[in-house]
Write a protein that holds these residues in place. Structure first.
Motif, PDB file in Angstrom:
ATOM      1  N   PRO A 141       0.810  -1.227   0.000  1.00  0.00           N
ATOM      2  CA  PRO A 141       0.000   0.000   0.000  1.00  0.00           C
ATOM      3  C   PRO A 141       0.839   1.271   0.000  1.00  0.00           C
ATOM      4  CG  PRO A 141       0.077  -0.927   2.212  1.00  0.00           C
ATOM      5  CD  PRO A 141       0.810  -1.892   1.326  1.00  0.00           C
ATOM      6  N   LEU A 142       0.264   2.303  -0.579  1.00  0.00           N
ATOM      7  CA  LEU A 142       0.828   3.643  -0.453  1.00  0.00           C
ATOM      8  C   LEU A 142       0.553   4.210   0.933  1.00  0.00           C
ATOM      9  CD1 LEU A 142      -0.624   5.053  -3.796  1.00  0.00           C
ATOM     10  CD2 LEU A 142       1.804   4.571  -3.386  1.00  0.00           C
ATOM     11  N   TYR A 143      -0.624   3.854   1.463  1.00  0.00           N
ATOM     12  CA  TYR A 143      -1.067   4.362   2.767  1.00  0.00           C
ATOM     13  C   TYR A 143      -1.811   3.253   3.499  1.00  0.00           C
ATOM     14  CZ  TYR A 143      -1.700   7.914  -0.950  1.00  0.00           C
ATOM     15  OH  TYR A 143      -1.589   8.674  -2.084  1.00  0.00           O
ATOM     16  N   SER A 144      -1.832   3.368   4.819  1.00  0.00           N
ATOM     17  CA  SER A 144      -2.605   2.423   5.615  1.00  0.00           C
ATOM     18  C   SER A 144      -2.980   3.045   6.952  1.00  0.00           C
ATOM     19  CB  SER A 144      -1.806   1.142   5.857  1.00  0.00           C
ATOM     20  OG  SER A 144      -2.525   0.270   6.711  1.00  0.00           O
ATOM     21  N   GLY A 145      -4.166   2.667   7.420  1.00  0.00           N
ATOM     22  CA  GLY A 145      -4.559   3.017   8.775  1.00  0.00           C
ATOM     23  C   GLY A 145      -4.434   1.832   9.698  1.00  0.00           C
ATOM     24  N   GLY A 146      -3.929   0.723   9.173  1.00  0.00           N
ATOM     25  CA  GLY A 146      -3.833  -0.524   9.927  1.00  0.00           C
ATOM     26  C   GLY A 146      -2.469  -0.736  10.548  1.00  0.00           C
ATOM     27  N   LYS A 147      -2.036  -1.984  10.564  1.00  0.00           N
ATOM     28  CA  LYS A 147      -0.799  -2.385  11.239  1.00  0.00           C
ATOM     29  C   LYS A 147       0.403  -1.582  10.769  1.00  0.00           C
ATOM     30  CE  LYS A 147       2.284  -6.402  11.658  1.00  0.00           C
ATOM     31  NZ  LYS A 147       2.496  -7.825  11.291  1.00  0.00           N
ATOM     32  N   ARG A 148       0.473  -1.293   9.483  1.00  0.00           N
ATOM     33  CA  ARG A 148       1.649  -0.638   8.911  1.00  0.00           C
ATOM     34  C   ARG A 148       1.447   0.868   8.702  1.00  0.00           C
ATOM     35  NH1 ARG A 148       1.220  -5.829   6.730  1.00  0.00           N
ATOM     36  NH2 ARG A 148       3.114  -7.094   6.963  1.00  0.00           N
ATOM     37  N   LYS A 149       0.598   1.450   9.493  1.00  0.00           N
ATOM     38  CA  LYS A 149       0.295   2.881   9.379  1.00  0.00           C
ATOM     39  C   LYS A 149       1.555   3.738   9.492  1.00  0.00           C
ATOM     40  CE  LYS A 149      -2.555   6.514  11.505  1.00  0.00           C
ATOM     41  NZ  LYS A 149      -3.591   6.791  12.535  1.00  0.00           N
ATOM     42  N   GLU A 150       2.425   3.411  10.435  1.00  0.00           N
ATOM     43  CA  GLU A 150       3.632   4.201  10.662  1.00  0.00           C
ATOM     44  C   GLU A 150       4.884   3.511  10.140  1.00  0.00           C
ATOM     45  OE1 GLU A 150       3.354   7.183  11.665  1.00  0.00           O
ATOM     46  OE2 GLU A 150       1.229   7.044  12.185  1.00  0.00           O
ATOM     47  N   SER A 151       4.711   2.475   9.341  1.00  0.00           N
ATOM     48  CA  SER A 151       5.860   1.739   8.816  1.00  0.00           C
ATOM     49  C   SER A 151       6.710   2.620   7.905  1.00  0.00           C
ATOM     50  CB  SER A 151       5.378   0.513   8.034  1.00  0.00           C
ATOM     51  OG  SER A 151       6.411  -0.029   7.250  1.00  0.00           O
ATOM     52  N   GLU A 152       8.032   2.552   8.108  1.00  0.00           N
ATOM     53  CA  GLU A 152       8.943   3.310   7.266  1.00  0.00           C
ATOM     54  C   GLU A 152       8.867   2.834   5.820  1.00  0.00           C
ATOM     55  OE1 GLU A 152      11.648   6.407   6.659  1.00  0.00           O
ATOM     56  OE2 GLU A 152      10.446   5.877   8.410  1.00  0.00           O
ATOM     57  N   ASP A 153       8.692   1.518   5.629  1.00  0.00           N
ATOM     58  CA  ASP A 153       8.577   0.980   4.273  1.00  0.00           C
ATOM     59  C   ASP A 153       7.354   1.534   3.557  1.00  0.00           C
ATOM     60  OD1 ASP A 153      10.881  -0.551   4.213  1.00  0.00           O
ATOM     61  OD2 ASP A 153       9.909  -2.337   5.010  1.00  0.00           O
ATOM     62  N   ALA A 184      -8.674 -11.807   2.280  1.00  0.00           N
ATOM     63  CA  ALA A 184      -9.237 -13.021   1.687  1.00  0.00           C
ATOM     64  C   ALA A 184      -9.009 -14.271   2.518  1.00  0.00           C
ATOM     65  CB  ALA A 184      -8.677 -13.230   0.284  1.00  0.00           C
ATOM     66  N   SER A 185      -8.253 -14.159   3.608  1.00  0.00           N
ATOM     67  CA  SER A 185      -8.122 -15.312   4.517  1.00  0.00           C
ATOM     68  C   SER A 185      -7.939 -14.818   5.943  1.00  0.00           C
ATOM     69  CB  SER A 185      -6.987 -16.249   4.085  1.00  0.00           C
ATOM     70  OG  SER A 185      -5.741 -15.589   4.049  1.00  0.00           O
ATOM     71  N   GLU A 186      -6.755 -14.377   6.288  1.00  0.00           N
ATOM     72  CA  GLU A 186      -6.516 -13.856   7.648  1.00  0.00           C
ATOM     73  C   GLU A 186      -6.988 -12.405   7.748  1.00  0.00           C
ATOM     74  OE1 GLU A 186      -2.626 -14.122  10.397  1.00  0.00           O
ATOM     75  OE2 GLU A 186      -2.541 -12.518   8.906  1.00  0.00           O
ATOM     76  N   VAL A 187      -7.491 -12.033   8.938  1.00  0.00           N
ATOM     77  CA  VAL A 187      -7.946 -10.660   9.171  1.00  0.00           C
ATOM     78  C   VAL A 187      -7.241 -10.090  10.393  1.00  0.00           C
ATOM     79  CG1 VAL A 187      -9.922  -9.208   9.774  1.00  0.00           C
ATOM     80  CG2 VAL A 187     -10.196 -11.048   8.110  1.00  0.00           C
ATOM     81  N   ARG A 188      -6.767  -8.854  10.255  1.00  0.00           N
ATOM     82  CA  ARG A 188      -6.139  -8.136  11.367  1.00  0.00           C
ATOM     83  C   ARG A 188      -6.902  -6.854  11.648  1.00  0.00           C
ATOM     84  NH1 ARG A 188      -0.618  -9.282   8.983  1.00  0.00           N
ATOM     85  NH2 ARG A 188      -0.901  -7.329   7.872  1.00  0.00           N
ATOM     86  N   ALA A 189      -6.647  -6.258  12.795  1.00  0.00           N
ATOM     87  CA  ALA A 189      -7.287  -5.002  13.174  1.00  0.00           C
ATOM     88  C   ALA A 189      -6.970  -3.918  12.155  1.00  0.00           C
ATOM     89  CB  ALA A 189      -6.822  -4.574  14.556  1.00  0.00           C
ATOM     90  N   SER A 190      -7.967  -3.128  11.810  1.00  0.00           N
ATOM     91  CA  SER A 190      -7.799  -2.034  10.866  1.00  0.00           C
ATOM     92  C   SER A 190      -7.796  -0.711  11.625  1.00  0.00           C
ATOM     93  CB  SER A 190      -8.920  -2.067   9.819  1.00  0.00           C
ATOM     94  OG  SER A 190      -8.662  -1.144   8.791  1.00  0.00           O
ATOM     95  N   GLY A 191      -7.831   0.388  10.894  1.00  0.00           N
ATOM     96  CA  GLY A 191      -7.838   1.701  11.519  1.00  0.00           C
ATOM     97  C   GLY A 191      -7.904   2.798  10.477  1.00  0.00           C
ATOM     98  N   LYS A 192      -7.844   4.043  10.925  1.00  0.00           N
ATOM     99  CA  LYS A 192      -7.967   5.185  10.034  1.00  0.00           C
ATOM    100  C   LYS A 192      -6.720   6.050  10.062  1.00  0.00           C
ATOM    101  CE  LYS A 192     -13.015   5.465  10.439  1.00  0.00           C
ATOM    102  NZ  LYS A 192     -14.175   6.330  10.735  1.00  0.00           N
ATOM    103  N   ARG A 193      -6.595   6.847   9.034  1.00  0.00           N
ATOM    104  CA  ARG A 193      -5.545   7.857   8.911  1.00  0.00           C
ATOM    105  C   ARG A 193      -6.107   8.991   8.083  1.00  0.00           C
ATOM    106  NH1 ARG A 193      -1.063   7.956   4.870  1.00  0.00           N
ATOM    107  NH2 ARG A 193      -2.235   9.868   4.410  1.00  0.00           N
ATOM    108  N   ASP A 194      -5.315  10.005   7.843  1.00  0.00           N
ATOM    109  CA  ASP A 194      -5.759  11.111   6.994  1.00  0.00           C
ATOM    110  C   ASP A 194      -6.170  10.590   5.624  1.00  0.00           C
ATOM    111  OD1 ASP A 194      -6.024  13.814   5.943  1.00  0.00           O
ATOM    112  OD2 ASP A 194      -4.145  13.391   4.883  1.00  0.00           O
ATOM    113  N   GLY A 195      -7.386  10.915   5.199  1.00  0.00           N
ATOM    114  CA  GLY A 195      -7.861  10.492   3.896  1.00  0.00           C
ATOM    115  C   GLY A 195      -8.635   9.195   3.888  1.00  0.00           C
TER     116      GLY A 195
END
Length: 332
Positions: free
Chosen positions: A221-233, A279-290
Motif C-alpha cells: 500500500p501507499l497508505y494504511s490506517g492498519g498495522k503498517r500505518k507508521e511503517s517506514e517501508d 481473503a483469509s486472515e484478518v487483522r485489526a484495521s484503523g484510520k488515517r488522513d484520507g
C-alpha cells in the motif's frame, strides 16, 4: 388457433421473464446452485471485476468463506475477471508448478464455476520466499491463472469507444526493508527497479485516446490506517509512487498486504487507493488522513464501470453469506 395463440403467449412471457432478470436470476433458472448477495448492486451493461488478496492458506482462516462468496459475487455482478493483489501462498510461496499448494490453496478452494474466468495475479512478499518463476510458469498450466511476467499490463475494451488499462506491478523490489534480509528474499536483489519504473511510466503515458480508466495493481500500500500505518517501508513506498500516480492520472491503485479492507484518498491526491487484503486472515484495521472506509472483516471488493462512473463495493464474507459493507463511487 387457440393453442397456437396460447403457445405464442407462453413463449413471449418466458422470453420477457428471462430478458428482465439479473445475471443471478438467470443462472438460478438454468440450474446454478449458488446463493445471491441481495445488497450487491448489479449495474446493467457495466464492466465488472472482483479483487481479493492475501489468500493462500489451504482453506483455513476465512479463506473458504471468502472463496464461496467471491463465486456468488462473480455471478451477481457478472464479473469479467478476478484480480489477486499478491501473497497468493503462505507462508513461503510455492516450490514448483506441481507444488501441492496449488491444489490445497487455489484449485480446490476457488471452485465455483463463475471463478473459472481469467485471474490477473500480482506477487506479494510471501510469494518471493518461494519460487517466483513457478507462479509465472503456472500460467501455462492453468487456463485461468495469468501471470506472464513479474510485472505486466493489459488493456480491456469496456465498450466500442472506451478502454481500461490495467497495470500490474511487482512492488516487492521497491520495499527497502526486504533488501536487509537477502536470505529470506534471495531473488530480490536481481530485480532492476529502474527498468520497471521506466516500463511503468511508458504504460501510464499511453497515447491511446480510448483509454478512459487507468488502474494500477500492486501488493504493497501507499497508505494504511492498519498495522503498517507508521511503517517506514510504507512511507517510503508512498514517496516513490503517490506523486507519479497523480501525475499520470491513475484512477485507482489496488493493493493488499494489510489484512483488512480500506479505501484511502489523502487530501490533494488524484489517485484513490483500494486495499483488499482480507481473503483469509484478518487483522485489526484503523484510520488515517484520507480514510474513506476501513473494516477488519474478511472479504473482497467488486468494481463496476458504467459510463463515467466506477462503483466499488466492499463485501464481507461470513460463514453463512455475504453483505456489502460500503459503496464508493469514482466519477470522471
Amino acid at each position: 388457433m387457440k393453442r397456437l395463440l396460447f403457445a405464442t403467449i407462453i413463449s413471449f412471457n418466458l422470453f420477457f421473464a428471462f430478458a428482465q432478470t439479473t445475471p443471478f436470476d438467470y443462472e438460478k433458472q438454468t440450474g446454478y446452485k449458488g446463493n445471491n448477495i441481495p445488497d450487491l448492486t448489479y449495474l446493467e451493461d457495466s464492466y465488472s471485476f472482483l479483487v481479493l488478496g492475501d489468500f493462500g492458506r489451504v482453506g483455513d482462516y476465512y479463506q473458504q468463506d471468502v472463496a464461496r462468496e467471491l463465486g456468488h459475487a462473480a455471478i451477481v455482478a457478472e464479473a469479467e475477471f478476478i484480480v489477486s493483489v499478491g501473497d497468493n501462498f503462505y507462508p513461503n510461496g510455492v516450490a514448483s508448478t506441481t507444488d501441492y499448494h496449488w491444489i490445497s490453496s487455489y484449485e480446490s478452494i476457488y471452485k465455483d464455476p463463475s471463478l473459472y474466468c481469467d485471474w490477473y495475479v500480482a506477487l506479494g512478499n510471501h510469494d518471493y520466499r518461494g519460487n517466483v518463476q513457478a507462479q509465472i510458469d503456472y500460467s501455462d498450466v492453468s487456463r485461468r491463472w495469468n501471470m506472464p511476467a513479474r510485472y505486466y499490463s493489459k488493456t480491456f475494451e469496456i465498450d466500442d469507444n472506451e478502454k481500461m488499462l490495467l497495470v500490474v506491478m511487482d512492488t516487492n523490489p521497491y520495499i527497502d526493508g526486504y533488501h536487509e534480509d537477502p536470505e529470506k528474499y534471495a531473488d530480490l536483489a536481481k530485480q532492476d527497479t529502474a527498468l520497471q519504473t521506466q516500463w511503468l511510466i511508458e504504460q501510464l503515458n499511453t497515447t491511446d485516446p480510448q483509454v478512459k480508466w487507468k488502474i494500477v495493481v500492486g501488493h504493497h500500500p501507499l497508505y494504511s490506517g492498519g498495522k503498517r500505518k507508521e511503517s517506514e517501508d510504507t512511507k517510503l513506498f508512498e514517496q516513490k509512487f503517490a506523486g507519479l500516480f497523480d501525475q499520470y492520472k491513475v484512477d485507482a491503485y489496488i493493493c493488499g498486504h494489510e489484512h483488512d479492507l480500506q479505501i484511502i484518498k489523502p487530501q490533494n491526491r488524484f489517485t484513490t487507493q483500494f486495499l483488499s487484503g482480507a481473503a483469509s486472515e484478518v487483522r485489526a484495521s484503523g484510520k488515517r488522513d484520507g480514510t474513506i472506509f476501513a473494516a477488519a472483516e474478511p472479504g473482497f471488493m467488486a468494481f463496476s464501470i458504467l459510463d463515467n462512473k466506477m462503483l466499488i463495493q466492499s463485501v464481507q464474507a461470513t460463514a453463512t453469506g455475504a453483505k456489502v459493507l460500503h459503496k464508493h463511487e469514482l466519477t470522471k
